[in-house]
Design an enzyme around this catalytic site. Sequence first.
Site, PDB file in Angstrom:
ATOM      1  N   LYS A   1       4.476  -6.912  -7.840  1.00 56.13           N
ATOM      2  CA  LYS A   1       4.575  -5.800  -8.796  1.00 56.13           C
ATOM      3  C   LYS A   1       5.957  -5.157  -8.710  1.00 56.13           C
ATOM      4  CE  LYS A   1       2.476  -2.629  -5.435  1.00 56.13           C
ATOM      5  NZ  LYS A   1       1.234  -1.955  -5.013  1.00 56.13           N
TER       6      LYS A   1
ATOM      7  N   ARG B   1      -8.149   6.897  -5.372  1.00 56.43           N
ATOM      8  CA  ARG B   1      -7.077   6.666  -6.318  1.00 56.43           C
ATOM      9  C   ARG B   1      -7.678   5.753  -7.381  1.00 56.43           C
ATOM     10  NH1 ARG B   1      -1.558   3.975  -4.107  1.00 56.43           N
ATOM     11  NH2 ARG B   1      -2.702   2.137  -4.776  1.00 56.43           N
TER      12      ARG B   1
ATOM     13  N   HIS C   1      -8.577  -1.082  -1.419  1.00 58.86           N
ATOM     14  CA  HIS C   1      -7.225  -0.829  -0.902  1.00 58.86           C
ATOM     15  C   HIS C   1      -7.331   0.275   0.149  1.00 58.86           C
ATOM     16  CE1 HIS C   1      -2.953  -1.212  -1.012  1.00 58.86           C
ATOM     17  NE2 HIS C   1      -2.673  -0.116  -1.694  1.00 58.86           N
TER      18      HIS C   1
ATOM     19  N   ARG D   1      -3.391  -9.161   0.745  1.00 60.94           N
ATOM     20  CA  ARG D   1      -2.449  -8.847  -0.346  1.00 60.94           C
ATOM     21  C   ARG D   1      -1.180  -8.286   0.284  1.00 60.94           C
ATOM     22  NH1 ARG D   1      -7.107  -6.056  -1.664  1.00 60.94           N
ATOM     23  NH2 ARG D   1      -5.940  -4.135  -1.325  1.00 60.94           N
TER      24      ARG D   1
ATOM     25  N   TYR E   1      33.238  15.099  -4.985  1.00 56.09           N
ATOM     26  CA  TYR E   1      32.796  16.379  -5.563  1.00 56.09           C
ATOM     27  C   TYR E   1      32.452  17.407  -4.492  1.00 56.09           C
ATOM     28  CZ  TYR E   1      32.109  13.856 -10.001  1.00 56.09           C
ATOM     29  OH  TYR E   1      32.267  13.123 -11.141  1.00 56.09           O
TER      30      TYR E   1
ATOM     31  N   CYS F   1      28.457   9.615  -5.652  1.00 49.90           N
ATOM     32  CA  CYS F   1      28.488   9.971  -7.074  1.00 49.90           C
ATOM     33  C   CYS F   1      27.609   9.016  -7.866  1.00 49.90           C
ATOM     34  CB  CYS F   1      29.916   9.932  -7.583  1.00 49.90           C
ATOM     35  SG  CYS F   1      31.062  10.852  -6.535  1.00 49.90           S
TER      36      CYS F   1
ATOM     37  N   ASP G   1      28.446   6.601  -9.854  1.00 46.15           N
ATOM     38  CA  ASP G   1      28.934   5.229  -9.942  1.00 46.15           C
ATOM     39  C   ASP G   1      29.684   4.752  -8.713  1.00 46.15           C
ATOM     40  OD1 ASP G   1      28.337   5.657 -12.743  1.00 46.15           O
ATOM     41  OD2 ASP G   1      30.253   6.717 -12.831  1.00 46.15           O
TER      42      ASP G   1
END
Length: 387
Positions: free
Chosen positions: A35, A133, A165, A221, A262, A309, A311
Amino acid sequence: MTPAPLEATIDLSAIAHNVGVVADRAGSAVMAVVKADGYGHGAVPVAQAAIAAGATDLGVATVAEALSLRAAGIDTPVTAWLHTPSTDFVPAVAAGVDIAVSSVRQLQQVLAAACALSVPAVVSVKVDTGLSRNGVAPAEWDALRGELVTAVAHGSIRLRAMMCHLARGDEPDHPLNDLQAARLDACVADLARAGVTPELVHIANSAAALARPDLARDLVRAGIALYGFSPLPHDHGLIPAMTLSAEVSSVKRVCAGQGVSYGHTWTADRDTRLALLPAGYADGVPRLLSNRIEVSIGGRRYPGVGRICMDQMVVDVGLDSDVHEGDRAELFGVGHDSAPTARTWADLIGTIDYEIITGIRGRTVRRYVGEVPGRATETVSEGEQTR
Ligand SMILES: *Cc1c(COP(=O)(O)O)cnc(C)c1O
């Protein structure tokens, strides 16, 4: 092949190795949980590697995830367990996806899809044995069992599995694990009295697969363990599959007293050199790691300095290192010589390795390495750039 400026190198032989570790520990069949795009590693290549290594089943959350595996030509049994009222089960039934239902309503929707297609649906039942859940609520079990028995008798469904689960699988000795298993076993026994037997029973996630083989039943699993991380203190010889690395964009000299990035949250206390890396929080490097992260360049460790930052980020490489523009910096990897892993990042900011590896994105390009039968090595195919 030239590495991308920011690259997640996925070692498929590590995935294969980890499938073997889980199978040996659990002594059962292994469902590879792929997943969330294979926990950020690419669901299709991970699934192929896991199947080649002996995984018998695949697990995903949504029907859409299951269908994209089918679209890639993977015909291994795949189970999808998280649906909403608007989920369209028709393509899932048509593709033979095992739909794990969590309510009478979901079972009815699947039966309607099977009826529309005039083919039996493959169904599992996810029982809420204590996680509170997803899963059939205890109060709804009798009603669901009734519908299930009728549907099996009519041949409208094939009952693939009964599953639940664990809430505290990473606390192997917690009594709740045994209680949850006992509750699932009681549902299976209840069905048996009505003449219905599932093909499989499964309970365990990675943690239980590694530490509670007695709970394995027919298969485990495994998610996080396949990617090389143990939810337990012991690593069981698992190998992290993802290495995140970046090309040094530039190196420049600054004088003592110079503030960096920054807010100038870090100031050089001596003349030094700064290396810039094209990796930021938009790529999944958490901003909370500002002034806390270390990266490896040429086998040496250097501190990340100043704010991370969107990027980019800055590393203090000092005056005496021979770090050059174009060098590769490893942000995290398999952890040789106690270099950072995704777990290191998680521990630094109070989260779990799951969140780090599923969060690598943005400009990161995936590259696959490692021998896997039936798959070429060193491939970057279209669409494998992370989203
Ligand atoms: C995600 C998931 C798993 C895998 O859990 P790991 O801790 O990553 O092994 C197993 N079963 C279900 C139902 C899940 O949602």
